[in-house]
Structure formats: structure tokens, C-alpha cells
Scaffold this motif. Structure first.
Motif, PDB file in Angstrom:
ATOM      1  N   ALA A   9       0.963  -1.134   0.055  1.00 40.85           N
ATOM      2  CA  ALA A   9       0.021   0.175  -0.006  1.00 40.85           C
ATOM      3  C   ALA A   9       0.874   1.202   0.161  1.00 40.85           C
ATOM      4  O   ALA A   9       0.694   2.278   0.765  1.00 40.85           O
ATOM      5  CB  ALA A   9      -0.832   0.002   1.134  1.00 40.85           C
ATOM      6  N   GLY A  10       1.975   1.094  -0.860  1.00 40.30           N
ATOM      7  CA  GLY A  10       2.810   2.361  -0.901  1.00 40.30           C
ATOM      8  C   GLY A  10       3.680   2.663   0.382  1.00 40.30           C
ATOM      9  O   GLY A  10       4.487   3.634   0.416  1.00 40.30           O
ATOM     10  N   ARG A  11       3.754   1.829   1.008  1.00 40.58           N
ATOM     11  CA  ARG A  11       4.841   1.778   2.513  1.00 40.58           C
ATOM     12  C   ARG A  11       5.505   0.647   2.777  1.00 40.58           C
ATOM     13  O   ARG A  11       5.426  -0.500   2.268  1.00 40.58           O
ATOM     14  CB  ARG A  11       3.831   1.994   3.611  1.00 40.58           C
ATOM     15  CG  ARG A  11       4.508   2.336   4.917  1.00 40.58           C
ATOM     16  CD  ARG A  11       3.224   2.686   5.779  1.00 40.58           C
ATOM     17  NE  ARG A  11       3.801   2.219   7.186  1.00 40.58           N
ATOM     18  CZ  ARG A  11       3.415   1.270   8.138  1.00 40.58           C
ATOM     19  NH1 ARG A  11       2.477   0.628   7.766  1.00 40.58           N
ATOM     20  NH2 ARG A  11       3.741   1.086   9.139  1.00 40.58           N
ATOM     21  N   ILE A  12       6.849   0.956   2.929  1.00 44.62           N
ATOM     22  CA  ILE A  12       7.770  -0.028   3.190  1.00 44.62           C
ATOM     23  C   ILE A  12       7.362  -0.604   4.505  1.00 44.62           C
ATOM     24  O   ILE A  12       7.317  -0.105   5.496  1.00 44.62           O
ATOM     25  CB  ILE A  12       9.094   0.775   3.208  1.00 44.62           C
ATOM     26  CG1 ILE A  12       9.773   1.227   1.990  1.00 44.62           C
ATOM     27  CG2 ILE A  12      10.343  -0.428   3.646  1.00 44.62           C
ATOM     28  CD1 ILE A  12      10.892   1.843   1.890  1.00 44.62           C
ATOM     29  N   VAL A  13       7.424  -2.029   4.368  1.00 44.66           N
ATOM     30  CA  VAL A  13       7.158  -2.929   5.466  1.00 44.66           C
ATOM     31  C   VAL A  13       8.150  -3.917   5.908  1.00 44.66           C
ATOM     32  O   VAL A  13       8.070  -4.349   6.989  1.00 44.66           O
ATOM     33  CB  VAL A  13       5.664  -3.755   5.169  1.00 44.66           C
ATOM     34  CG1 VAL A  13       4.478  -2.748   4.918  1.00 44.66           C
ATOM     35  CG2 VAL A  13       5.807  -4.369   4.121  1.00 44.66           C
ATOM     36  N   ASP A  14       9.398  -3.927   4.804  1.00 45.25           N
ATOM     37  CA  ASP A  14      10.244  -4.713   5.324  1.00 45.25           C
ATOM     38  C   ASP A  14      11.390  -4.376   4.479  1.00 45.25           C
ATOM     39  O   ASP A  14      11.464  -3.851   3.582  1.00 45.25           O
ATOM     40  CB  ASP A  14       9.975  -6.252   4.949  1.00 45.25           C
ATOM     41  CG  ASP A  14      10.889  -7.455   5.395  1.00 45.25           C
ATOM     42  OD1 ASP A  14      11.840  -7.109   6.037  1.00 45.25           O
ATOM     43  OD2 ASP A  14      10.276  -8.659   5.434  1.00 45.25           O
ATOM     44  N   THR A  15      12.741  -4.805   5.045  1.00 47.16           N
ATOM     45  CA  THR A  15      13.923  -4.595   4.353  1.00 47.16           C
ATOM     46  C   THR A  15      14.906  -5.658   4.590  1.00 47.16           C
ATOM     47  O   THR A  15      14.870  -6.590   5.837  1.00 47.16           O
ATOM     48  CB  THR A  15      14.618  -3.261   4.747  1.00 47.16           C
ATOM     49  OG1 THR A  15      15.758  -3.295   4.109  1.00 47.16           O
ATOM     50  CG2 THR A  15      14.712  -3.271   6.057  1.00 47.16           C
ATOM     51  N   ILE A  16      15.698  -6.049   3.786  1.00 52.03           N
ATOM     52  CA  ILE A  16      16.642  -6.823   3.823  1.00 52.03           C
ATOM     53  C   ILE A  16      17.952  -6.609   2.839  1.00 52.03           C
ATOM     54  O   ILE A  16      17.837  -5.823   1.882  1.00 52.03           O
ATOM     55  CB  ILE A  16      16.082  -8.292   3.332  1.00 52.03           C
ATOM     56  CG1 ILE A  16      16.890  -9.305   3.886  1.00 52.03           C
ATOM     57  CG2 ILE A  16      15.919  -8.507   1.969  1.00 52.03           C
ATOM     58  CD1 ILE A  16      16.235 -10.775   3.402  1.00 52.03           C
ATOM     59  N   SER A  17      19.090  -7.038   3.228  1.00 48.65           N
ATOM     60  CA  SER A  17      20.153  -6.745   2.480  1.00 48.65           C
ATOM     61  C   SER A  17      21.138  -8.016   2.301  1.00 48.65           C
ATOM     62  O   SER A  17      20.963  -9.096   3.056  1.00 48.65           O
ATOM     63  CB  SER A  17      21.045  -5.403   2.952  1.00 48.65           C
ATOM     64  OG  SER A  17      21.535  -5.830   4.326  1.00 48.65           O
TER      65      SER A  17
END
Length: 109
Positions: A64-72
Motif C-alpha cells: 500500500a505504498g509503504r515500506i514494510v520490510d527490508t533485507i540486504s
């Protein structure tokens, strides 16, 4: 939940910093002392995230246009998996892990 996985963009720095610090304070605080959590939060400022993006492949999950998770990722090593604390147990990490596993396999070959 419908999510889109994409590579990090320089405009993501502030949102990622906010998400990571919230995850540290609300989730990781169950396992670490407050002083340690605050030291960890200092490592995830927008400027530091920009530095990380030059050293790692970074990805975000967007809903919904929002960052909800990150990974690298660096070669075949996964770093910094953080989920919006309000989105735990919704399968986001599972989707992101499958995605990044494919990226890592491509990098090895």
C-alpha cells in the motif's frame, strides 16, 4: 497481503531508518538492554543506510505504498532483516527470503 519487492532507492533512507529503529525498539528490545538498542539505532540513521546501500544489495517490501520490510545481501550472506512491528506474522519475511535467495543464486553463478 499484497506486497511488491524492489531494490532500495535513495529516497527510501528515512522510511527505512524509521522502520528499523521501530523494529529495534519494539521487537528486539525483548532480547537486549535499552542501552544496546539505542546503540543499534545509532547505526541505522538515514546517512548510515545510504552508506550500507553502497556496500550491499538492499531490497524492500512495499505494501500500500509503504515500506514494510527490508533485507540486504552481500554475496551469499543476508544482513539486516527488519519488519514493520505492526506487520509481523503476515508472511512478508518468507516472501522476501525466497526472493533474496534467488538473487543470491544468480550472484553465485
Amino acid at each position: 497481503m499484497n506486497i511488491t519487492i524492489r531494490q532500495y532507492q535513495s529516497s527510501d533512507e528515512t522510511a527505512l531508518s524509521t522502520l528499523i529503529q521501530a523494529a529495534l525498539r519494539q521487537v528486539n528490545s525483548k532480547d537486549y538492554a535499552p542501552a544496546i538498542i539505542e546503540k543499534m539505532c545509532e547505526k541505522f540513521t538515514p546517512d548510515r543506510i545510504k552508506e550500507f546501500s553502497m556496500q550491499r544489495k538492499m531490497f524492500v517490501a512495499v505494501s500500500a505504498g509503504r515500506i514494510v520490510d527490508t533485507i540486504s545481501l552481500v554475496k551469499d550472506t543476508i544482513f539486516t532483516v527488519f519488519v514493520d512491528p505492526t506487520r509481523h506474522h503476515q508472511g512478508i519475511v518468507t516472501q522476501l527470503m525466497k526472493y533474496i535467495e534467488g538473487v543470491a543464486k544468480q550472484d553465485v553463478h
